[in-house]
Design a protein around this motif. Structure first.
Motif, PDB file in Angstrom:
ATOM      1  N   TYR A   1      -5.867   1.423   4.112  1.00 44.91           N
ATOM      2  CA  TYR A   1      -7.297   1.657   3.947  1.00 44.91           C
ATOM      3  C   TYR A   1      -7.586   2.564   2.751  1.00 44.91           C
ATOM      4  CZ  TYR A   1      -8.030  -0.630   8.439  1.00 44.91           C
ATOM      5  OH  TYR A   1      -8.067  -1.563   9.456  1.00 44.91           O
TER       6      TYR A   1
ATOM      7  N   SER B   1       0.822  -1.210   0.000  1.00 43.44           N
ATOM      8  CA  SER B   1       0.000   0.000   0.000  1.00 43.44           C
ATOM      9  C   SER B   1       0.854   1.257   0.000  1.00 43.44           C
ATOM     10  CB  SER B   1      -0.936  -0.005   1.219  1.00 43.44           C
ATOM     11  OG  SER B   1      -1.825  -1.104   1.179  1.00 43.44           O
TER      12      SER B   1
ATOM     13  N   PHE C   1     -11.788   9.972  -4.937  1.00 46.98           N
ATOM     14  CA  PHE C   1     -10.631   9.293  -5.536  1.00 46.98           C
ATOM     15  C   PHE C   1      -9.463  10.265  -5.700  1.00 46.98           C
ATOM     16  CE2 PHE C   1      -7.914   8.052  -9.007  1.00 46.98           C
ATOM     17  CZ  PHE C   1      -7.787   6.682  -8.888  1.00 46.98           C
TER      18      PHE C   1
ATOM     19  N   LEU D   1     -17.659  10.215  -6.087  1.00 45.94           N
ATOM     20  CA  LEU D   1     -16.590   9.220  -5.998  1.00 45.94           C
ATOM     21  C   LEU D   1     -15.302   9.710  -6.654  1.00 45.94           C
ATOM     22  CD1 LEU D   1     -18.323   5.761  -6.629  1.00 45.94           C
ATOM     23  CD2 LEU D   1     -17.613   6.782  -4.459  1.00 45.94           C
TER      24      LEU D   1
ATOM     25  N   VAL E   1      -7.423   0.471  -0.495  1.00 48.20           N
ATOM     26  CA  VAL E   1      -8.638  -0.354  -0.644  1.00 48.20           C
ATOM     27  C   VAL E   1      -9.782   0.497  -1.189  1.00 48.20           C
ATOM     28  CG1 VAL E   1     -10.404  -1.642   0.607  1.00 48.20           C
ATOM     29  CG2 VAL E   1      -7.988  -2.036   1.114  1.00 48.20           C
ATOM     30  N   LEU E   2      -9.961   1.691  -0.636  1.00 49.64           N
ATOM     31  CA  LEU E   2     -11.014   2.591  -1.120  1.00 49.64           C
ATOM     32  C   LEU E   2     -10.761   3.003  -2.571  1.00 49.64           C
ATOM     33  CD1 LEU E   2     -11.581   4.927   1.966  1.00 49.64           C
ATOM     34  CD2 LEU E   2     -13.241   3.338   0.970  1.00 49.64           C
TER      35      LEU E   2
ATOM     36  N   ILE F   1      -9.168   1.349  -4.922  1.00 43.21           N
ATOM     37  CA  ILE F   1      -9.464   0.219  -5.807  1.00 43.21           C
ATOM     38  C   ILE F   1     -10.975   0.085  -6.011  1.00 43.21           C
ATOM     39  CG2 ILE F   1      -9.389  -2.303  -6.019  1.00 43.21           C
ATOM     40  CD1 ILE F   1      -6.659  -2.199  -4.615  1.00 43.21           C
ATOM     41  N   GLY F   2     -11.733   0.204  -4.921  1.00 41.70           N
ATOM     42  CA  GLY F   2     -13.184   0.113  -5.026  1.00 41.70           C
ATOM     43  C   GLY F   2     -13.767   1.212  -5.891  1.00 41.70           C
ATOM     44  N   ILE F   3     -13.287   2.440  -5.709  1.00 41.01           N
ATOM     45  CA  ILE F   3     -13.782   3.563  -6.520  1.00 41.01           C
ATOM     46  C   ILE F   3     -13.405   3.379  -7.979  1.00 41.01           C
ATOM     47  CG2 ILE F   3     -13.557   6.044  -6.939  1.00 41.01           C
ATOM     48  CD1 ILE F   3     -13.184   6.384  -3.900  1.00 41.01           C
TER      49      ILE F   3
ATOM     50  N   PHE G   1     -13.019   0.611  -9.671  1.00 40.63           N
ATOM     51  CA  PHE G   1     -13.920  -0.374 -10.283  1.00 40.63           C
ATOM     52  C   PHE G   1     -15.298   0.231 -10.536  1.00 40.63           C
ATOM     53  CE2 PHE G   1     -10.971  -3.769  -8.839  1.00 40.63           C
ATOM     54  CZ  PHE G   1     -10.897  -4.483 -10.025  1.00 40.63           C
ATOM     55  N   ALA G   2     -15.822   0.983  -9.564  1.00 43.99           N
ATOM     56  CA  ALA G   2     -17.137   1.596  -9.718  1.00 43.99           C
ATOM     57  C   ALA G   2     -17.144   2.606 -10.866  1.00 43.99           C
ATOM     58  CB  ALA G   2     -17.553   2.281  -8.410  1.00 43.99           C
TER      59      ALA G   2
END
Length: 385
Positions: A152, A16, A272, A268, A155-156, A158-160, A162-163
């Motif tokens: 953390y 990270s 990001f 988002l 992780v956020l 990566i999620g954003i 993808f969205a």
């Protein structure tokens, strides 16, 4: 040599640190430069940049490892500078290298402040101070806090990502057409992608945080830069598909993409962009803190204040263009890399063994690093057509 560190990292935290440091300021500029080239150029340059950054950061890791986890200034002082002029050259390099990081941090503060201005409609100078204070709390606490926060945040991110990628494909898509070829634009793209994937400051923190564990250091580098490569490609392609080239803002294109998708995506995209800037700020200011600490011997918290207050002042009273500051830093940092290779060569010979780099630290790869850094320096400074 025994590694000196204030905290220990897990492999995930180390990865990270690499990802967080590498996906910040530079990644924002890549889509604009990609628009002036072709998507094929983006793909092969990302793959080449992955290889270049792996080799370069293995070299940085081994040099720091050979010097007990020291930052580059102390490693240069120990390995390269000798004789009566040792301290003089050490302070010269401290000034140049520190200034390069400071310029990058100032650009980072301006980028984060621009997001806050867009969200809360506050004066830019107030936003710069707020961003500096909020971002600085994590680093002020210490190195372990930075590792946890990076974990953390990644992780956020990566999620954003993808969205946002899924959201892009729910909208009418642009046709990605290659721009007319111009060598200036290709070199600028190469320089910015190499820079946007680099993590010079984080790799030394990884060496220290992993207590010099060679296998974990290598694993963290290969995984970290692999994830960073995916980030660069995903962000660049989705922006090119979702934002009209004629209206693309070269400094905040991802925010434009979010606005085009919808309110949720705009929120988002803002998060990001802010997180990407924060993760780089954490790593760079932690590194600058350590450089100051090693050079003048003050405690970590006071060293952080001394190192970062000038960055805030420069962002307020100096050059406010995020993209200009980013490109200046990229040019200076890659030139410093030439000295890095020369120092590593001497350190490798003195150590008599290469525990981290192996074959990737031999002379042909050292020459490759010098050639690539010269090309990057040219690409960072020439005008875009």
């Amino acid at each position: 040599m025994k590694i000196k560190s204030e905290a220990k990292f897990t492999v995930f935290e180390a990865v990270s640190m690499i990802v967080g440091n590498s996906i910040g300021t530079g990644i924002v500029a890549v889509p604009f430069l990609a628009m002036k080239n072709s998507i094929f150029d983006v793909i092969w340059i990302v793959l080449l940049s992955y290889c270049i950054n792996i080799i370069l950061h293995l070299i940085i890791a081994e040099l720091s490892y050979n010097n007990g986890g020291a930052q580059l200034v102390k490693s240069f002082e120990s390995e390269l500078f000798t004789g009566k002029t040792k301290q003089f050259f050490s302070w010269i390099f401290f000034s140049v290298y520190g200034l390069a990081i400071m310029v990058g941090i100032s650009g980072n503060i301006n980028g984060g402040a621009e997001i806050l201005v867009g969200w809360f409609n506050i004066p830019l100078h107030i936003a710069q101070i707020i961003y500096y204070l909020i971002a600085g709390i994590v680093v002020f606490i210490g190195m372990k806090a930075v590792g946890i926060a990076q974990k953390y945040a990644v992780v956020l991110l990566i999620g954003i990502m993808f969205a946002m990628t899924i959201g892009t494909f729910t909208q009418p898509l642009n046709t990605i057409r290659p721009a007319p070829f111009h060598i200036n634009n290709l070199l600028a793209l190469f320089s910015m992608i190499v820079f946007s994937m680099s993590a010079n400051q984080a790799v030394i923190q990884v060496v220290k945080g992993l207590n010099g564990d060679v296998k974990k250091i290598r694993k963290s580098l290969f995984m970290g830069f692999g994830i960073s490569s995916i980030f660069v490609l995903a962000v660049t392609i989705t922006v090119l598909l979702g934002v009209d080239a004629a209206s693309m803002d070269k400094e905040m294109a991802y925010l434009q993409l979010g606005k085009n998708i919808g309110v949720w995506a705009m929120i988002l995209a803002g998060i990001f962009s802010l997180l990407a800037l924060l993760t780089t700020f954490w790593s760079n200011t932690l590194s600058l803190r350590d450089v100051v600490h090693e050079q003048i011997g003050l405690n970590n918290k006071l060293s952080w204040v001394i190192a970062t207050v000038p960055c805030l002042l420069f962002s307020i009273f100096g050059e406010n263009s995020f993209i200009i500051l980013t490109r200046i830093m990229s040019g200076v940092v890659v030139l410093v890399s030439i000295m890095l290779v020369l120092t590593y060569n001497k350190s490798r010979k003195k150590a008599g063994v290469s525990k981290i780099c192996g074959v990737f630290g031999t002379m042909p790869f050292q020459i490759l690093m010098i050639v690539s850094t010269v090309i990057c320096a040219v690409g960072a400074l020439i005008p875009i057509k």
